[in-house]
Design an enzyme around this catalytic site. Structure first.
Site, PDB file in Angstrom:
ATOM      1  N   LEU A 674      49.543  42.255  30.072  1.00 15.57           N
ATOM      2  CA  LEU A 674      48.189  41.806  29.749  1.00 15.57           C
ATOM      3  C   LEU A 674      47.161  42.906  29.926  1.00 15.57           C
ATOM      4  O   LEU A 674      46.134  42.920  29.235  1.00 15.57           O
ATOM      5  CB  LEU A 674      47.810  40.607  30.630  1.00 15.57           C
ATOM      6  CG  LEU A 674      48.724  39.384  30.527  1.00 15.57           C
ATOM      7  CD1 LEU A 674      48.253  38.311  31.491  1.00 15.57           C
ATOM      8  CD2 LEU A 674      48.739  38.852  29.098  1.00 15.57           C
ATOM      9  N   GLY A 677      45.671  48.769  34.905  1.00 13.57           N
ATOM     10  CA  GLY A 677      44.559  49.186  35.731  1.00 13.57           C
ATOM     11  C   GLY A 677      44.813  50.520  36.390  1.00 13.57           C
ATOM     12  O   GLY A 677      45.693  51.289  35.984  1.00 13.57           O
ATOM     13  N   ALA A 678      44.041  50.800  37.426  1.00 15.97           N
ATOM     14  CA  ALA A 678      44.096  52.095  38.083  1.00 15.97           C
ATOM     15  C   ALA A 678      45.393  52.266  38.883  1.00 15.97           C
ATOM     16  O   ALA A 678      45.902  53.378  38.992  1.00 15.97           O
ATOM     17  CB  ALA A 678      42.893  52.266  39.005  1.00 15.97           C
ATOM     18  N   LYS A 697      50.538  40.663  39.042  1.00 15.71           N
ATOM     19  CA  LYS A 697      49.901  41.970  39.173  1.00 15.71           C
ATOM     20  C   LYS A 697      50.775  42.840  40.055  1.00 15.71           C
ATOM     21  O   LYS A 697      51.124  42.458  41.169  1.00 15.71           O
ATOM     22  CB  LYS A 697      48.508  41.815  39.774  1.00 15.71           C
ATOM     23  CG  LYS A 697      47.742  43.113  39.932  1.00 15.71           C
ATOM     24  CD  LYS A 697      46.345  42.837  40.472  1.00 15.71           C
ATOM     25  CE  LYS A 697      45.545  44.099  40.628  1.00 15.71           C
ATOM     26  NZ  LYS A 697      44.180  43.839  41.151  1.00 15.71           N
ATOM     27  N   ASP A 791      32.790  44.859  42.993  1.00 12.87           N
ATOM     28  CA  ASP A 791      33.298  45.350  41.714  1.00 12.87           C
ATOM     29  C   ASP A 791      33.135  44.266  40.645  1.00 12.87           C
ATOM     30  O   ASP A 791      34.051  44.012  39.860  1.00 12.87           O
ATOM     31  CB  ASP A 791      34.754  45.761  41.849  1.00 12.87           C
ATOM     32  CG  ASP A 791      35.213  46.644  40.690  1.00 12.87           C
ATOM     33  OD1 ASP A 791      34.339  47.187  39.980  1.00 12.87           O
ATOM     34  OD2 ASP A 791      36.436  46.757  40.481  1.00 12.87           O
TER      35      ASP A 791
END
Length: 1088
Positions: A674, A677-678, A697, A791
């Site tokens: 999906l 990220g970092a 994740k 964030d």
């Protein structure tokens, strides 16, 4: 308690009743018929023969069938009366006057009691010693102290067949298997005339076995203080040497023990406490065995005379098919009683229950060899119905101790001998009853176990290809000394005594080879070259003796075996299997080893663990209180409330069990990526067992450690675990493995706000108002839990199935907890830079991949580049408050700054501080007073413009200082009713979802390149991080695992709405189900 022995007769009554019956029968001899009886002095012999013969027949009939209670004794009494009829009318005085003094002295010297001998001679009229002995044997029941001796005599009655027949002189009975016959007819010849006495010692050799027992009776049971006076002897030392004295000792009846020189007093065999006597062993506890030709007078009283040349032979078990049950015979050498005859095979059968050890043959006789059945296989022959081969005995070592028999009844009491008299070597009966120890159940005790002495193990049978050699004839007997030197010595562990070697010859067809593996020079080369067993054993012995330094011949044979290539294909000797360990098992073992951690790591772990335990307990209490409140509101009756409580208890139990279950990534199947990220990626995954859909994740540990993000990851885990409201994505599981961390969360199929902004570019003001209002409530819920998100950006705002938002990605979230502070995860004085701070990587646009796609419009290209920066490895500072970047200290007001920036982007179409590089963006954010401008061409309402300026300002004047109520009271939200549940209101935008696994609302992601590039770039940093000089903290990911209490199987949303005409029909039912779901979210503990 009387010892368990084997009855000598089938008589069911006790001994007292039997004695009374005999007395009554003897007092009335006239009742029996006397017609036809022969008279005269010679009639006794025939009568005795008749009596004995009838007794034999009676005993045989008793063994074949059951008899009445007094049946056999009526016949015996009648025959006794026959023998007493000639003397029925004699008076006692006249009989006493006719007693033969010479016969009386001979009987007394032979060991008989003087009173009993006188009575016997009176009753028999001094006719012969034979008649007197017969009378003594019949009247033995009248002496209670001789009751057990009589019991032994009865056990050796003719019906049992336990007594040996007088044998003729032949070399040996070995291997014949003959059993002893019953009594023969007694003749009085050996007892008459001068042959009985010192001048005729050979008379004892031809004397029947039972009468040797009677001539040399043992002493009956005595108390500790009883002294038995031995009468003087009237025969020579040669006759004395012909028998062995076995004093019958103990509380019940005697047990003979053989003692040889060098044997320590007491038991030579270590036994368990349950079988050891609690009384000290007596000094004279073992009888002396005099040898033929022993010097010195018989009454010398030697404490340890030289051992007798005899065999102490145990008989088979009473259950075995053998004539002699539990009898121990003492067989003398050739010059003693039965010396010229070897014991038959039935006598040489070993017994397991009597627990006897073998004595060894002495004298000049040759050493006999062991039979084929070796010691290791001896117990296999101890079964009923099996005929064991004769056991030859090993040469006796006079200087070695001999272990005594083990018995639970060996409770010896000290019995002092007569004062002033030396202990004579008295003869004793040749048969002794072996007592079988009763099975006694004792409590389990800790017993010190002696260390076993290593003994030579019997090797396995030779391989099938080795031909078994033909049974060779027994080798010539060798002297004992030569046998000891030539054969292998076996050390037998005796308590306190030195080990003595046994000569064991593993001969016969049962010879065994040494155990495999065999040396290479003994391997089979071809079928024609067969090694016989002797050469194999010899070669193996040679190789074992050679050790590492082998002779030259062995090297040559090895070289020849290696050089023979043709033999490699032939069948080899099957050697023992060598275990091969797998590498995976070795890794598991290395991982399972207990590691040593620093005290700091232990302190870190325990503090978190205690906090989590307390938190878990508090959550359990809250769930119970919540259930009680919901049941009170619902007005449930008492029975229904009790049922709901039981349901909650069951759920608590299941939860505790499931928390202990270890999880790994193999429990999930990846469907599609999906986003990237970092530090990792987010993918749609399906749980294998429940087929539930989740968003998983994955974070790489090496990147988290390298970027100093451990504290942030822990903060994200804490907020997701504690958050139990509709504004935050629900976390179901969190676990880890050696390389990665895993978050298993709700799958939100509507995509994120950034994807919607890219598609719509600019939001209408009413849509922006709706999302900002929900974002305000979501941030308020986070603040109420004590966290700061830090964030907030469109990428972290997800849109669910109904169009409402949820917050995610709490990687930069902090709760002002010590576990969320990066300094606790660092070592040394050097502090790593936080990922939110300015970095040189922000200017690196090499990770931007927007140029790969076609740019149709310049504005769309800028939007895509902005998304590329948002998903880059370093992120973007567009939505970060200036106080966070300046490190001046910040509060929850920094999240309200982000809300103003997002509102600006929704209404204008781009962020307020957009710049080509992150560094320029950061500078614009810091100088927000000069760079924040609302374009004039954008038509914004005054309320929206005012809200943006009051949110994007200094922290001292920013809205939200008094909480979210400052924002709710702003005129921009005048159309929003915050008093009602806004999530129950229909959303202005509802994403289109065709099926549960629909991912069309997410941007397409290249699933390989960004992830692989990131892993390659971070490998070097990982190598540097894990170097010895910069080891990563060992306590980095403690207490990371989590499992939610209520698992709804990964379906937090309803089924997808049908498309087209069916949507209007199903809308009402969808709304009702939506209300039901929303109502139960707050009180999920109530429902199962």
């Amino acid at each position: 308690m009387r010892p368990k022995t084997f009855p000598a007769t089938t008589y069911s009554g006790n001994s007292r009743q039997r004695l009374q019956e005999i007395r009554e029968g003897l007092k009335q001899p006239s009742k029996s018929s006397v017609q036809g009886l022969p008279a005269g002095p010679n009639s006794d012999t025939s009568l005795d023969a008749k009596v004995l013969g009838s007794k034999d027949a009676t005993r045989q009939q008793q063994q074949m069938r059951a008899t009445p209670k007094f049946g056999p004794y009526q016949k015996a009494l009648r025959e006794i009366r026959y023998s007493l009829l000639p003397f029925a009318n004699e008076s006692g005085t006249s009989a006493a006057a006719e007693v033969n003094r010479q016969m009386l002295q001979e009987l007394v010297n032979a060991g008989c009691d003087q009173e009993m001998a006188g009575r016997a001679l009176k009753q028999t009229g001094s006719r012969s010693i034979e008649a007197a002995l017969e009378y003594i044997s019949k009247m033995g029941y009248l002496d209670p102290r001789n009751e057990q001796i009589v019991r032994v005599i009865k056990q050796t009655s003719p019906g049992k067949g336990l007594m040996p027949t007088p044998v003729t002189r032949r070399p040996s009975f070995e291997g014949t298997g003959d059993s002893f016959a019953s009594y023969h007819q007694l003749s009085g010849t050996p007892y008459e005339g001068p042959s009985f006495g010192a001048d005729g010692p050979t008379a004892l050799e031809e004397m029947p076995r039972p009468y040797v027992d009677y001539l040399f009776p043992g002493v009956g049971p005595h108390g500790p203080g009883h002294q038995h006076q031995h009468p003087p002897k009237g025969y020579g030392a040669s006759v004395e040497a012909a028998g062995a004295h076995f004093p019958l000792q103990g509380a019940h009846y005697g047990r003979p023990h053989l003692l040889v020189p060098g044997e320590p007093l007491g038991y030579g065999v270590q036994r368990s406490p349950s079988f050891q006597s609690k009384t000290p062993p007596e000094t004279g506890g073992y009888a002396s065995l005099p040898t033929k030709g022993q010097g010195g007078p018989p009454g010398a009283g030697l404490a340890f005379p030289p051992p007798a040349a005899g065999l102490y032979v145990p008989h088979p078990h009473h259950k075995q098919a053998g004539p002699a049950a539990h009898q121990l015979h003492v067989l003398g050498s050739r010059s003693q009683v039965f010396a010229s005859d070897s014991p038959p095979q039935s006598l040489l059968t070993p017994s397991r229950n009597s627990l006897n050890v073998d004595l060894y043959e002495l004298g000049s006789t040759s050493v006999q060899q062991w039979p084929a059945a070796t010691l290791a296989r001896r117990d296999s022959l101890q079964k009923p119905g099996l005929e064991a081969p004769p056991r030859a005995h090993v040469a006796f070592r006079p200087d070695c101790p001999v272990p005594s028999r083990t018995n639970s009844f060996n409770s010896h009491q000290p019995r002092p001998g007569p004062p002033g008299k030396a202990e004579p070597s008295l003869p004793a009966p040749n048969t002794v009853t072996a007592v079988t120890a009763a099975h006694i159940l004792h409590p389990v005790k800790s017993v010190r176990v002696l260390r076993p002495e290593p003994q030579t193990a019997v090797g396995p049978s030779h391989p099938a290809w080795v031909p078994a050699p033909a049974p060779a004839p027994a080798p010539a007997p060798a002297p004992a000394a030569e046998g000891l030197d030539a054969k292998e010595e076996h050390a037998l562990a005796l308590g306190g005594a030195g080990a003595f070697p046994l000569d064991v010859e593993y001969g016969g067809p049962d010879r065994r080879c040494p155990p495999p593996p065999y040396p290479k020079h003994l391997l089979l080369r071809s079928k024609s070259e067969q090694y016989d067993l002797d050469s194999l054993c010899a070669g193996m012995e040679q190789s074992l003796r050679a050790g590492p330094n082998e002779p030259e011949g062995g090297d040559k044979s090895r070289k020849s075996a290696k050089g023979d290539k043709g033999g490699k294909d032939k069948k080899q000797i099957q050697t023992s299997p060598v275990p091969v360990r797998k590498n995976s098992r070795d890794e598991e073992k290395r991982e399972s080893r207990i590691k040593s951690y620093s005290p700091y790591a232990f302190k870190f772990f325990m503090e978190q663990h205690v906090e989590n335990v307390i938190k878990t307990y508090q959550q359990k209490v809250n769930r119970r209180l919540q259930l009680e409140q919901e049941m009170a509101k619902a007005g449930l009756c008492e029975a229904e409330q009790e049922q709901m409580r039981k349901i909650l208890y069951q759920k608590e139990s299941n939860y505790n069990r499931l928390k202990r279950a270890k999880m790994d990534k193999s429990m999930f199947v990846k469907i599609k990526t999906l986003g990237i990220g970092a530090f990792g990626e987010v993918c749609l995954a399906c749980k294998v067992d429940t087929h539930a859909l989740y968003a998983m994740k994955t974070l790489r540990k090496k990147d988290v450690l390298n970027r100093n993000q451990v504290a942030h990851v822990k903060a994200e885990r804490d907020i997701l675990a504690e958050a139990d409201n509709e504004w935050v994505v629900k976390l179901y599981y969190s676990f880890q493995d050696k390389d990665s961390l895993y978050f298993v969360m709700d799958y939100i199929p509507g995509g994120d706000m950034m994807s919607l902004l890219i598609r719509m570019e600019v939001f209408p003001e009413h849509l922006a108002r709706f999302y900002i209002a929900e974002l305000t409530l979501a941030i308020e819920s986070v603040h109420k839990m004590g966290f700061i998100h830090r964030d907030i950006k469109p990428d972290n705002i997800l849109i669910d199935l109904d169009g409402h938002i949820k917050l995610t990605d709490f990687g930069l979230c902090t709760g002002f907890r010590w576990t969320h502070n990066s300094k606790y995860y660092q070592k040394g004085s050097h502090v790593r830079q936080d990922s939110m701070e300015p970095s040189d990587l922000w200017d690196d646009v090499s990770n931007c991949r927007c140029g790969d796609r076609l740019k149709t419009l310049e504005q769309r290209a800028r939007k895509q580049h902005q998304r590329c920066l948002a998903h880059s490895l370093v992120g973007t500072p567009n939505y970060i408050a200036p106080e966070v970047l300046l490190r001046k200290g910040y509060t929850q007001l920094c999240d309200w700054w982000s809300v103003g920036v997002i509102l600006f982007e929704m209404l204008v179409g781009q962020p307020p501080f957009l710049a080509p590089t992150p560094t320029e963006t950061q500078l614009k954010v810091i100088n927000w007073e000069n760079t924040l401008h609302i374009p004039a061409q954008v038509k914004l309402s005054p309320e929206a413009r005012d809200l943006i300026t009051k949110l994007c300002c200094s922290a001292d004047h920013r809205l939200g200082r008094n909480g979210a109520d400052d924002l709710k009271a702003h005129p921009f939200f005048s159309a929003i009713d915050f008093s009602s549940d806004i999530r129950k209101q229909p959303a202005p935008y509802v994403p289109t979802i065709s099926h549960p696994m629909d991912t069309s609302n997410f941007d397409p992601v290249d699933e390989e390149s960004p992830w692989n590039d990131a892993s390659e770039g971070s490998t070097k940093a990982w190598d540097t991080l894990t170097s010895p000089n910069n080891k990563h903290p060992e306590h980095a990911f403690y207490e990371f695992t989590f499992r939610r209490f209520f698992d709804d199987n990964g379906y937090p949303f309803r089924c997808p709405k049908p498309s087209g005409a069916e949507a209007s029909q199903a809308e009402s039912s969808d709304l009702e189900s939506s209300d039901l779901v929303d109502q139960t979210e707050g009180c999920q503990p109530v429902y199962v």
